[in-house]
Design an enzyme around this catalytic site. Structure first.
Site, PDB file in Angstrom:
ATOM      1  N   LYS A 186       0.874   7.020   4.492  1.00 38.74           N
ATOM      2  CA  LYS A 186       0.928   6.667   3.066  1.00 38.74           C
ATOM      3  C   LYS A 186       0.104   5.394   2.937  1.00 38.74           C
ATOM      4  O   LYS A 186       0.539   4.302   3.272  1.00 38.74           O
ATOM      5  CB  LYS A 186       2.380   6.430   2.641  1.00 38.74           C
ATOM      6  CG  LYS A 186       2.689   6.668   1.198  1.00 38.74           C
ATOM      7  CD  LYS A 186       2.048   5.728   0.232  1.00 38.74           C
ATOM      8  CE  LYS A 186       2.550   4.326   0.177  1.00 38.74           C
ATOM      9  NZ  LYS A 186       1.629   3.451  -0.604  1.00 38.74           N
ATOM     10  N   ALA A 188      -2.199   2.381   1.043  1.00 37.95           N
ATOM     11  CA  ALA A 188      -1.882   1.517  -0.109  1.00 37.95           C
ATOM     12  C   ALA A 188      -2.529   2.078  -1.366  1.00 37.95           C
ATOM     13  O   ALA A 188      -3.708   2.460  -1.341  1.00 37.95           O
ATOM     14  CB  ALA A 188      -2.393   0.106   0.160  1.00 37.95           C
ATOM     15  N   CYS A 296      -1.568 -11.842   6.034  1.00 35.42           N
ATOM     16  CA  CYS A 296      -0.233 -12.237   6.463  1.00 35.42           C
ATOM     17  C   CYS A 296      -0.329 -13.415   7.414  1.00 35.42           C
ATOM     18  O   CYS A 296       0.613 -14.183   7.560  1.00 35.42           O
ATOM     19  CB  CYS A 296       0.446 -11.063   7.157  1.00 35.42           C
ATOM     20  SG  CYS A 296      -0.538 -10.393   8.500  1.00 35.42           S
TER      21      CYS A 296
END
Ligand SMILES: NC(=O)c1ccc[n+]([C@@H]2O[C@H](COP(=O)([O-])OP(=O)(O)OC[C@H]3O[C@@H](n4cnc5c(N)ncnc54)[C@H](O)[C@@H]3O)[C@@H](O)[C@H]2O)c1
Ligand SMILES: O=CCCC(=O)O
Length: 493
Positions: A186, A188, A296
């Site tokens: 899946k 983004a 991140c």
């Protein structure tokens, strides 16, 4: 000079717009599509199939059906598929880089860097595929034999974020292929195009039908929720925010799924009084402005010794001022747009809050007028304790600086967060560097280095930055389980 639009059209034209299910590209069962926008202009780049729950289930059906035969494919063969994919992505590096710049916004030079980084996971795990050994031993009492083997965990659901559209996908897909797992990806919804093109490469590289299924969707929860509840799914590997990761962990617990969680960060960047300040500024530029700060691993808090804070801030501001903010396809662009209006508003809100709490704005601090979601590189000094910018992920080109006096204080400030993904320390004292590694609550540490990402290294965090590791020798283990077979003493008949 911008890249000719004709090249952009050619690349977009090469992207499959369907769902990949059981080796076939097909429209969503509902016939729905969703738009993918260029964050630099706000214009639609392409519309692609919008998977719903029925498509999600069809993807899991395909992955579950392919699992048994895929697990029997020899490791060398699986490795060779990955190696071919590595060669093909490398040969098409310019296409992948341009596509990422178009859908995500990062400057082309950085997108090229991501192609190299993302492709390296394919090469690394092509080499690791054949090394997933078990062991054979004689039990301590000599009475039995212990055979320990590694087996693929089974069908996996992989969920990726928008900020590194190629690398976050290859960092999961490559070890899963190497281990012999089948997958549903899946991607983004803000940046699905790179995954679409990459999936086409995997098919061309010889990946059998059903092993990798790709379901871009605008309804993530509704489409993947039923898969997480399905007992045929064995693993969930998620990269994204801590907030969503926490919810998915709760959902995954119902089915007792294996999970890997690569979540948010709030990296401290500590500069000691004995640091080479120029090297610290070079490191800070990487740790802060790589990917416009939308990483991140981005340095979120600059914790600088009070005796070098002024010099560091001056040099940092001067270097930042030389960064050209422009669409990533423009020559010389160093800072592209943020991903969308919501992200840009959040960045501005954090800056405004810090300034209202007494921080000194050294440079930047405003959204750029005109189309796209650009935000000026920004430097804040004397940010007050308690300002939201010190505890929340900024995800933008904004550097807040605070100061410290003693090593203990630096450690306390650095560890004062629920996150623990990465930290950066600049010092010329090796003992101090090692000591900081021992005292900081972090999964990764950059010692006199502004980037730690490396396919050969275990990437991951502690505390609320997640569970598990991607890359390195550890990366394949996330997709394997250990089986033990106890064998009766062969000397007793
Ligand atoms: N630790 C790491 O390795 C790493 C790497 C990249 C990004 N991140 C983190 O990711 C975040 C930014 O990415 P983002 O905005 O895409 O994060 P996000 O959590 O909003 O979304 C991540 C992915 O989860 C999907 N998603 C959202 N809600 C879902 C649901 N209910 N069910 C299933 N899927 C769902 C999204 O569509 C996307 O594909 C930051 O917090 C960043 O630190 C972490
Ligand atoms: O956004 C986080 C991933 C960054 C990286 O892998 O370098």
């Amino acid at each position: 000079m911008s890249v000719p639009a004709i090249k952009e059209l050619e690349v977009l034209d090469s992207v499959p717009t369907g769902l990949l299910i059981n080796g076939m590209w097909r429209p969503a069962a509902s016939g729905k599509t969703f738009d993918v926008e260029d964050p630099a202009t706000g214009k639609v780049l392409l519309s692609i199939a919008d998977a719903g729950p029925e498509d999600g289930m069809a993807a899991l059906d395909a992955a579950a059906a392919a699992q048994e035969s895929w697990a029997k494919v020899p490791a060398r063969e699986r490795g060779e598929i990955l190696r071919r994919a590595f060669e093909m992505v490398t040969a098409r590096a310019e296409d992948f880089a341009l596509l990422m710049t178009l859908e995500m916004g990062k400057p082309l030079a950085e997108a090229r860097g991501e192609v190299t980084y993302g492709a390296e996971f394919l090469r690394w795990f092509s080499e690791e595929a054949v090394r997933a050994f078990g062991r054979y031993s004689v039990s301590p009492d000599g009475k039995s034999r212990l055979l320990v083997t590694k087996k693929p965990v089974g069908p996996c659901l992989l969920i990726t974020p928008w900020n590194f559209p190629l690398a976050m996908a290859t960092r999961k897909i490559a070890p899963a292929v190497a281990a012999g797992c089948t997958m549903v990806l899946k991607s983004a919804n803000l940046t699905p195009l790179t995954s679409q093109l990459f999936a086409a490469v995997m098919v061309e590289a010889g990946l059998p039908a059903g092993v990798l299924n790709v379901i871009p969707t605008s309804t993530a929860g509704a489409t993947t929720g039923p898969l997480i509840k399905d007992s045929r799914l064995r693993k969930l590997s998620f990269t994204g925010s801590t907030e969503v990761g926490r919810r998915l962990l709760a959902d995954a617990s119902e089915n007792v799924l294996r999970t890997s969680m690569e979540l948010g960060g709030n990296a401290p960047f500590v500069v000691f009084e004995d640091a080479d300040v120029d090297a610290a500024v070079a490191g800070a530029m990487l740790a802060k402005l790589r990917n416009m700060g939308e990483a991140c691993t981005a340095a979120n808090r600059f914790i600088v010794h009070e005796s070098v804070a002024e010099e560091f801030a001056k040099k940092f501001a001067a270097t930042m001022a030389g960064m050209t903010t422009a669409r990533g396809t423009e020559a010389g662009s160093k800072v592209g747009p943020l991903i969308d209006a919501k992200s840009r508003d959040k960045v501005h809100e954090l800056v405004t809050d810090a300034v209202s709490e007494g921080a000194v704005l050294i440079m930047g601090g405003t959204p750029v007028d005109g189309p796209g979601y650009f935000y000026e590189p920004t430097l804040l000094l004397d940010v007050r304790d308690g300002a939201r910018i010190l505890s929340e992920e900024i995800f933008g080109p904004v550097a807040p600086i605070i100061t410290f006096g003693t090593e203990d204080e630096a450690v306390r400030l650095a560890n004062n967060t629920e996150y623990g993904l990465v930290a950066y320390v600049f010092t010329r004292d090796l003992n101090r560097g090692i000591r900081m590694g021992e005292r900081l609550e972090t999964g990764m540490l950059g010692l006199n280095a502004g980037v730690v990402s490396n396919a050969a290294a275990p990437f991951g965090g502690v505390k609320q930055s997640g569970l598990g590791r991607e890359g390195g020798l550890e990366g394949i283990e996330e997709y394997l389980y250990t089986q033990y077979i106890g064998i009766a003493d062969p000397n007793v008949s």
